[in-house]
Design an enzyme around this catalytic site. Sequence first.
Site, PDB file in Angstrom:
ATOM      1  N   TYR A 177       0.852  -1.181   0.000  1.00 42.27           N
ATOM      2  CA  TYR A 177       0.000   0.000   0.000  1.00 42.27           C
ATOM      3  C   TYR A 177       0.887   1.230   0.000  1.00 42.27           C
ATOM      4  O   TYR A 177       2.005   1.226   0.506  1.00 42.27           O
ATOM      5  CB  TYR A 177      -0.998   0.015   1.160  1.00 42.27           C
ATOM      6  CG  TYR A 177      -0.461  -0.231   2.544  1.00 42.27           C
ATOM      7  CD1 TYR A 177       0.435   0.643   3.153  1.00 42.27           C
ATOM      8  CD2 TYR A 177      -0.897  -1.325   3.285  1.00 42.27           C
ATOM      9  CE1 TYR A 177       0.899   0.434   4.433  1.00 42.27           C
ATOM     10  CE2 TYR A 177      -0.443  -1.555   4.568  1.00 42.27           C
ATOM     11  CZ  TYR A 177       0.458  -0.669   5.139  1.00 42.27           C
ATOM     12  OH  TYR A 177       0.921  -0.888   6.408  1.00 42.27           O
ATOM     13  N   CYS A 178       0.394   2.284  -0.631  1.00 40.33           N
ATOM     14  CA  CYS A 178       1.116   3.555  -0.773  1.00 40.33           C
ATOM     15  C   CYS A 178       2.561   3.351  -1.231  1.00 40.33           C
ATOM     16  O   CYS A 178       3.497   3.785  -0.574  1.00 40.33           O
ATOM     17  CB  CYS A 178       1.084   4.327   0.552  1.00 40.33           C
ATOM     18  SG  CYS A 178       1.496   6.083   0.387  1.00 40.33           S
ATOM     19  N   PRO A 179       2.783   2.670  -2.365  1.00 43.09           N
ATOM     20  CA  PRO A 179       4.149   2.407  -2.822  1.00 43.09           C
ATOM     21  C   PRO A 179       4.852   3.691  -3.262  1.00 43.09           C
ATOM     22  O   PRO A 179       4.236   4.613  -3.781  1.00 43.09           O
ATOM     23  CB  PRO A 179       3.941   1.457  -4.010  1.00 43.09           C
ATOM     24  CG  PRO A 179       2.570   1.792  -4.517  1.00 43.09           C
ATOM     25  CD  PRO A 179       1.762   2.152  -3.305  1.00 43.09           C
ATOM     26  N   LYS A 190       7.654  -4.340   3.286  1.00 46.87           N
ATOM     27  CA  LYS A 190       7.651  -2.921   3.631  1.00 46.87           C
ATOM     28  C   LYS A 190       7.140  -2.677   5.048  1.00 46.87           C
ATOM     29  O   LYS A 190       6.128  -3.238   5.455  1.00 46.87           O
ATOM     30  CB  LYS A 190       6.766  -2.165   2.633  1.00 46.87           C
ATOM     31  CG  LYS A 190       6.546  -0.692   2.921  1.00 46.87           C
ATOM     32  CD  LYS A 190       5.715  -0.074   1.815  1.00 46.87           C
ATOM     33  CE  LYS A 190       5.329   1.369   2.119  1.00 46.87           C
ATOM     34  NZ  LYS A 190       4.616   1.999   0.992  1.00 46.87           N
TER      35      LYS A 190
END
Length: 309
Positions: A177-179, A190
């Site tokens: 998420y939110c890369p 992550k």
Amino acid sequence: MINGRSNPGKYTEMSQLPQQMGLFEHVHRKAAEHNNSERVGETDKPAASGDMLIPFAFEETLCRDVGAGLVLPSIHLWSHQGGVALGLRDSKLPCAGVAMLRLEEQGIRTAVRHSGGAAVPLDEGVINISLILPKSRGKLDFHDDFRLLASLITEAVAVSHPLAAANVEAGEITHSYCPGDFDLAIGGRKFCGIAQRRQSHAYFVHAFVVISGSGQERGELIRRFYEEAACGQEGLSYPDVRPETLAGLGELGGPATTEVFTAAILQVLANRGIQVKPAAVLEEETGYTLDYEDIRVLEAARVLRERYA
């Protein structure tokens, strides 16, 4: 380079922090951490509001004051009891409103934030770190500030868990998420993302750091949000979240409590020779005060809600 990815620790000299900084903390600690913390009642004041926008409005206000020279460049450490912060593009998905309502019905607060990025879960196992700094004349490369914050976080991990810190890598984790280019990960999973927000005379660089709890469960939460927000429509642009790409530091051999990590951040600043002045000291020395209940913060939250909701 480690496995073709960059080690953020090598960037420590590319940006410098001011020698004096203010410190504002709004950290909500779990009961188990309260029982083991010597700092309870001193600087670990819980978030005063369930409104997800309040921390962002606080930083927007603090950033203006830093830019105006009313307060020292500052660091803000905060957490939230349970919420999801969306990016602006997330909010424009066809069924985003329905998906947000579904989260709210589960007791998970939602808000659309004004800094860059996409949806992230923010709960009491996630520490948010923001560096609020005045703009330097002629400064163009904002990546230096991303590298600086990445190095601070890595050094903080190293305080208690040096082996984990040695394996921290910076680079986009696909399907997280939110890369972003400055994702921080261990073993390809992550635990941190970094974004920024710029104003006319100051800016802040922000990171969320997942400390305790399950990264995979958080990833599943965001995956389900996107699934509902997309309404089955094809061709839409949003992160294809695969929960197995995410983890908390405690799952990766790093610090497992927010208390340990926040104490380490302050130790890293001290190791760099930076004098940190807590909010109470700033008020005593200069008369400057700002908190979540401040009328200016509440007004900033109202403006953000109207502008980005």
